[in-house]
Design an enzyme around this catalytic site. Structure first.
Site, PDB file in Angstrom:
ATOM      1  N   LYS A  86       0.832  -1.211   0.000  1.00 28.62           N
ATOM      2  CA  LYS A  86       0.000   0.000   0.000  1.00 28.62           C
ATOM      3  C   LYS A  86       0.868   1.263   0.000  1.00 28.62           C
ATOM      4  O   LYS A  86       2.078   1.187   0.261  1.00 28.62           O
ATOM      5  CB  LYS A  86      -0.900  -0.023   1.238  1.00 28.62           C
ATOM      6  CG  LYS A  86      -0.108  -0.081   2.548  1.00 28.62           C
ATOM      7  CD  LYS A  86      -0.998  -0.331   3.764  1.00 28.62           C
ATOM      8  CE  LYS A  86      -0.158  -0.456   5.015  1.00 28.62           C
ATOM      9  NZ  LYS A  86      -0.993  -0.704   6.209  1.00 28.62           N
TER      10      LYS A  86
ATOM     11  N   TYR B  93      16.049  30.423   5.375  1.00 37.43           N
ATOM     12  CA  TYR B  93      14.899  31.091   5.989  1.00 37.43           C
ATOM     13  C   TYR B  93      15.051  31.211   7.502  1.00 37.43           C
ATOM     14  O   TYR B  93      15.470  30.257   8.178  1.00 37.43           O
ATOM     15  CB  TYR B  93      13.623  30.291   5.726  1.00 37.43           C
ATOM     16  CG  TYR B  93      13.143  30.332   4.298  1.00 37.43           C
ATOM     17  CD1 TYR B  93      12.862  31.537   3.671  1.00 37.43           C
ATOM     18  CD2 TYR B  93      12.961  29.153   3.594  1.00 37.43           C
ATOM     19  CE1 TYR B  93      12.403  31.566   2.354  1.00 37.43           C
ATOM     20  CE2 TYR B  93      12.499  29.170   2.280  1.00 37.43           C
ATOM     21  CZ  TYR B  93      12.224  30.387   1.669  1.00 37.43           C
ATOM     22  OH  TYR B  93      11.775  30.401   0.381  1.00 37.43           O
TER      23      TYR B  93
END
Ligand SMILES: *Cc1c(COP(=O)(O)O)cnc(C)c1O
Length: 392
Positions: free
Chosen positions: A47, A272
């Site tokens: 999955k 940043y």
């Protein structure tokens, strides 16, 4: 249902800026290893795009599910593939797989006809759905029992209400799922007792040859063998979480190229928020990978990369597309186009998914699954090593 979009960019790997090397030979060895530990056939959980590693590549690597099962003829060949959505099953079918596909999440009534068409083995527990499944001409299905996960399936202490339905509509299998098999407590034993009690309640109506299964990777690691007739490992196939206990190898190697190099002077900041400042003159390499690729901001000022086989620190905030490394110690050896490894092996060093995630308090599941966001994947095949068990 149409297949999910392809994830392979058309251009050649030597111009890739960042990519994931998926070691399918390691997946194959891990499957054989898990099969040996379990002592029973596997439902290989593929999955979420094979936990971010590429469902179709993993399935191909595992062996014969492209042919008719039940010929479980190679040690790595699973009894079935485990998915969570019908789209995943549709992608397998579109790629030509005729393997058994077990969908372990509850389907909505509106999905049952599609599941029949895709020849999926669903997990069912609501009497209406079970009857509808049979009316629609559905094949084998597995009864899902909730023994404490409180997520899906029939509560263990209410299965009595299923007797009438099961008497006329028999499942092929019955399963439960553990919530804390990786934790040192007795919750697994409690869930096993509840599962056994539910099976005893239903003993008269379940087929004698019903396939019983419960174990995820952590349960296999904790018990050292499977309980029941099948086991359902996921993360262990991809070499994480219980890697040392299971003796599985790392599968995923996240690479990014250096796309810029600069000198930063004493007191100047990087990225940043200016969360990192240089002490003295430092050499900073920028690699083409960021949180937009699943390399999480949690690694800002904390992560490590391997460059020319040496560990170097991540400095400053990880941005969406770029991450900076302090490569001062490598002096002039770093050039544009060099390949850094942010998860996985480079030379003698390995930044295992488990260690990388644990260092920042992250889930290794989320780390792996998140790596499918943008980077292309390339399958590689490593040779077996004699210390395969030391993968963590
Ligand atoms: C995801 C899943 C698994 C696999 O669990 P791992 O911890 O990855 O081994 C097994 N069974 C069910 C029902 C699942 O949802």
């Amino acid at each position: 249902m149409t297949p999910s979009s392809a994830i392979y960019p058309p251009h050649a790997a030597d111009s890739w800026r960042a990519w994931l090397d998926v070691d399918v030979a390691a997946v194959r060895r891990n499957a054989a290893r898990l099969r040996a530990v379990a002592g029973v056939p596997l439902v290989a959980m593929v999955k979420a795009d094979g936990y971010g590693t590429g469902m179709l590549e993993v399935v191909r690597a595992l062996g014969t599910p492209w042919q008719e099962l039940p010929a479980v003829d190679a040690p790595s060949t699973p009894w079935a593939l485990g998915v969570a959505t019908l789209q995943e099953a549709a992608d397998l079918r579109a790629a030509g797989s005729t393997a058994r596909v077990l969908c372990t999440t509850p389907l909505m009534a509106s999905e049952l006809a599609e599941a029949v068409a895709l020849q999926v083995t669903p997990a069912l527990h609501r009497p209406d759905d079970i009857r509808r499944w049979h009316t629609l001409g559905g094949g084998a299905w597995h009864l899902s029992i909730d023994t404490g996960m409180a997520r899906a399936g029939a509560r263990w202490d209410t299965v009595d209400a299923l007797q009438d339905t099961l008497r006329t509509h028999a499942p092929e299998g019955v399963f439960t799922h553990f919530h804390s098999a990786d934790l040192p407590n007795d919750s697994r034993e409690t869930q096993e007792q509840r599962f056994d009690a539910a099976l005893a309640t239903l003993a008269a109506v379940l087929p004698a040859d019903i396939l019983v299964h419960s174990d995820n990777s952590a349960a296999l690691a904790a018990r050292g063998r499977a309980r029941g007739h099948l086991a359902r490992p996921g993360i262990g196939l991809y070499g994480a979480v219980v890697a040392a206990a299971l003796g599985v190898e790392p599968v995923v190697h996240l690479r990014a190229r250096v796309i810029d190099v600069r000198e930063v002077r004493h007191g100047e900041s990087v990225s940043y928020g200016a969360t990192w400042q240089a002490t003295g003159t430092r050499r900073i390499a920028t690699v083409a990978l960021g949180h937009g690729d699943g390399y999480r901001q949690a690694f800002s000022n904390r992560g490590q990369a391997l460059l020319h086989g040496h560990p170097v620190p991540v400095v400053g905030t990880v941005s969406m597309d770029m991450t900076m490394l302090d490569v001062t110690d490598l002096q002039d050896r770093v050039a544009i186009g060099d390949v850094a490894t942010l998860v996985g092996r480079d030379g003698a060093h390995c930044l295992s998914a488990d260690a990388v995630a644990a260092d920042r308090g992250l889930s290794p599941y989320e780390l792996l699954v998140g790596l499918r966001l943008r980077v292309p994947r390339r399958t590689v095949e490593s040779a077996a090593t004699t210390d395969a068990g030391a993968g963590a």
